[in-house]
Design an enzyme around this catalytic site. Structure first.
Site, PDB file in Angstrom:
ATOM      1  N   LYS A  67       0.841  -1.202   0.000  1.00  0.00           N
ATOM      2  CA  LYS A  67       0.000   0.000   0.000  1.00  0.00           C
ATOM      3  C   LYS A  67       0.885   1.265   0.000  1.00  0.00           C
ATOM      4  O   LYS A  67       0.640   2.187  -0.765  1.00  0.00           O
ATOM      5  CB  LYS A  67      -0.944  -0.002   1.223  1.00  0.00           C
ATOM      6  CG  LYS A  67      -1.946  -1.169   1.183  1.00  0.00           C
ATOM      7  CD  LYS A  67      -2.939  -1.128   2.314  1.00  0.00           C
ATOM      8  CE  LYS A  67      -2.386  -1.592   3.640  1.00  0.00           C
ATOM      9  NZ  LYS A  67      -2.035  -3.022   3.691  1.00  0.00           N
ATOM     10  N   THR A  68       1.913   1.258   0.848  1.00  0.00           N
ATOM     11  CA  THR A  68       2.798   2.424   0.918  1.00  0.00           C
ATOM     12  C   THR A  68       3.547   2.599  -0.405  1.00  0.00           C
ATOM     13  O   THR A  68       3.710   3.723  -0.900  1.00  0.00           O
ATOM     14  CB  THR A  68       3.809   2.255   2.078  1.00  0.00           C
ATOM     15  OG1 THR A  68       3.072   1.954   3.256  1.00  0.00           O
ATOM     16  CG2 THR A  68       4.632   3.505   2.297  1.00  0.00           C
ATOM     17  N   ASP A 112      -1.174   6.469   6.731  1.00  0.00           N
ATOM     18  CA  ASP A 112      -1.233   5.020   6.935  1.00  0.00           C
ATOM     19  C   ASP A 112      -2.118   4.744   8.156  1.00  0.00           C
ATOM     20  O   ASP A 112      -2.267   5.620   9.022  1.00  0.00           O
ATOM     21  CB  ASP A 112       0.198   4.510   7.176  1.00  0.00           C
ATOM     22  CG  ASP A 112       0.321   3.021   6.904  1.00  0.00           C
ATOM     23  OD1 ASP A 112      -0.652   2.408   6.412  1.00  0.00           O
ATOM     24  OD2 ASP A 112       1.407   2.466   7.178  1.00  0.00           O
ATOM     25  N   THR A 161      -5.611  -1.552   7.021  1.00  0.00           N
ATOM     26  CA  THR A 161      -5.765  -3.015   6.999  1.00  0.00           C
ATOM     27  C   THR A 161      -7.184  -3.376   7.442  1.00  0.00           C
ATOM     28  O   THR A 161      -7.554  -4.539   7.406  1.00  0.00           O
ATOM     29  CB  THR A 161      -4.762  -3.663   7.976  1.00  0.00           C
ATOM     30  OG1 THR A 161      -4.847  -2.986   9.226  1.00  0.00           O
ATOM     31  CG2 THR A 161      -3.342  -3.588   7.449  1.00  0.00           C
ATOM     32  N   ARG A 221       6.411  -8.293   1.369  1.00  0.00           N
ATOM     33  CA  ARG A 221       7.247  -7.909   2.510  1.00  0.00           C
ATOM     34  C   ARG A 221       7.865  -9.151   3.153  1.00  0.00           C
ATOM     35  O   ARG A 221       9.042  -9.164   3.508  1.00  0.00           O
ATOM     36  CB  ARG A 221       6.423  -7.129   3.540  1.00  0.00           C
ATOM     37  CG  ARG A 221       7.279  -6.606   4.692  1.00  0.00           C
ATOM     38  CD  ARG A 221       6.432  -5.974   5.771  1.00  0.00           C
ATOM     39  NE  ARG A 221       5.787  -4.769   5.294  1.00  0.00           N
ATOM     40  CZ  ARG A 221       4.726  -4.205   5.864  1.00  0.00           C
ATOM     41  NH1 ARG A 221       4.183  -4.748   6.932  1.00  0.00           N
ATOM     42  NH2 ARG A 221       4.191  -3.116   5.365  1.00  0.00           N
TER      43      ARG A 221
END
Ligand code: ADE
Length: 341
Positions: A67-68, A112, A161, A221
């Site tokens: 997302k980032t 975020d 999330t 990740r």
């Protein structure tokens, strides 16, 4: 103490710095999430051609799916500066006011964990998103008055999330789009592992990339984390980074062949052993495993469900036949155990 805006790179650990190095810097380097990417590119190109800042965007999905990274790509695509913050970092209305009044024209503001914004801050955000103004209340009681500050045009890119925790009014402000990020496929993760290996100057064969992908929980990740740990293992043992080494290194690290860690197995085993395979409610499961409900729901469950090991039913969580098999058990065994009690 950290400020509401993210700390600078000098205070990051080397691993965080490496993660930044592995982050794709252009759309064609970004593997997977094809539909999200295609939709965003249309939106951005249209906004660029009209000379506007694009409308506000919300990205949601399990942690670690990029997302980032997507937010950075949006900023890069527009040639805009990006200010980064998070829901929990914006504690007071004044923190948000400081961030908003420091934005430059057409900047991207990335928030975020937006589900963790408090109500008071959220209320101030609405007019900023909708009308580009900041309403500030000066004074208290009968003499209190509101002054309105005009903000530069900007685009909020928010990530969460936990979309279900966002209030309906906040959700409705993301008029540019609400994008759901999906788990990656194993071939996509393999491609990401190969790309990261090239950046890290690590040689690995096709079997090794596949073995890392299989244990990566469909999550870039995690894949990059496992690759870095395999690289450490190969360096320390002065060996090639091949399939055999991946299996050894990741077994030692506690990631089994499906990418489950001890905590995932404890969750499954608790449901099997204490609740006869389920159904069991989230709060009961959290109490029985000493984990937080939110962590179970956001971090562990999505992968267990996606892997077909766990099911979420209206009556609670159930371990599937595959889940039993992964623990080396059969549903029959718990039924027999219960009848012995
Ligand atoms: N590294 C982390 N996420 C990635 C992605 N989606 N594509 C390429 N490299 C990545």
């Amino acid at each position: 103490m950290s400020t509401p805006l993210e700390q600078d790179a000098s205070s990051r650990t080397r691993d965080q710095w490496l993660d930044k190095t592995l982050r794709p810097l252009a759309w064609d380097e970004y593997i997977g999430q094809g539909t999200v990417k295609a939709n965003m590119q249309v939106l951005l190109q249209a906004a660029r051609e009209r000379g506007h800042a694009p409308e506000h965007l919300l990205l949601y999905g399990p942690p670690g799916l990029g997302k980032t990274t997507l937010a950075h790509l949006v900023a890069k695509d527009l040639g805009a500066a990006m200010k980064v913050t998070s829901g929990p970092a914006i504690e007071r209305v004044g923190d948000l006011a400081a961030i908003l009044t420091n934005l430059g024209t057409n900047d991207i503001l990335f928030i975020d964990e937006i589900h963790r914004l408090n109500k008071a801050v959220e209320e101030v955000l609405y007019p900023a998103l909708e009308a580009g103004v900041l309403d500030i209340i000066i004074g208290k009681g009968p003499s209190a008055r509101t002054i309105q500050l005009e903000l530069p045009s900007f685009t909020l890119v928010a990530a969460t999330t936990r979309i279900a925790l966002l209030s309906a009014p906040l959700r409705s402000r993301f008029s540019g789009g609400v994008f759901r990020l999906e788990f990656y496929t194993n071939p996509e993760i393999e491609e990401i592992v190969r790309r990261s290996a090239t950046i890290l100057d690590v040689t690995l064969d096709a079997g090794a990339a596949e073995a890392i992908a299989c244990r990566s929980r469909y999550t870039p990740r995690t894949a990059n984390y496992l690759l870095k740990r395999c690289r450490d293992y190969a360096q320390v043992h002065k060996r090639e980074l091949d399939t055999e080494l991946v299996d050894e290194a990741l077994d030692l690290l506690g990631f089994d062949h499906l990418g489950l860690q001890e905590v995932d197995r404890i969750l499954l085993r608790t449901i099997v052993e204490k609740f006869a395979g389920g159904p069991v409610g989230l709060s009961t499961l959290a109490a029985a495993t000493a984990e937080e409900e939110a962590t179970i729901e956001e971090v562990y469950e999505p992968y267990l469900i996606r892997s077909g090991l766990l099911e979420r039913t209206p009556r609670g969580r159930i371990v599937t036949v595959l889940g039993y098999e992964h623990l080396g058990l059969t549903p029959q065994q718990t039924t027999n155990q219960r009848s012995l009690l």
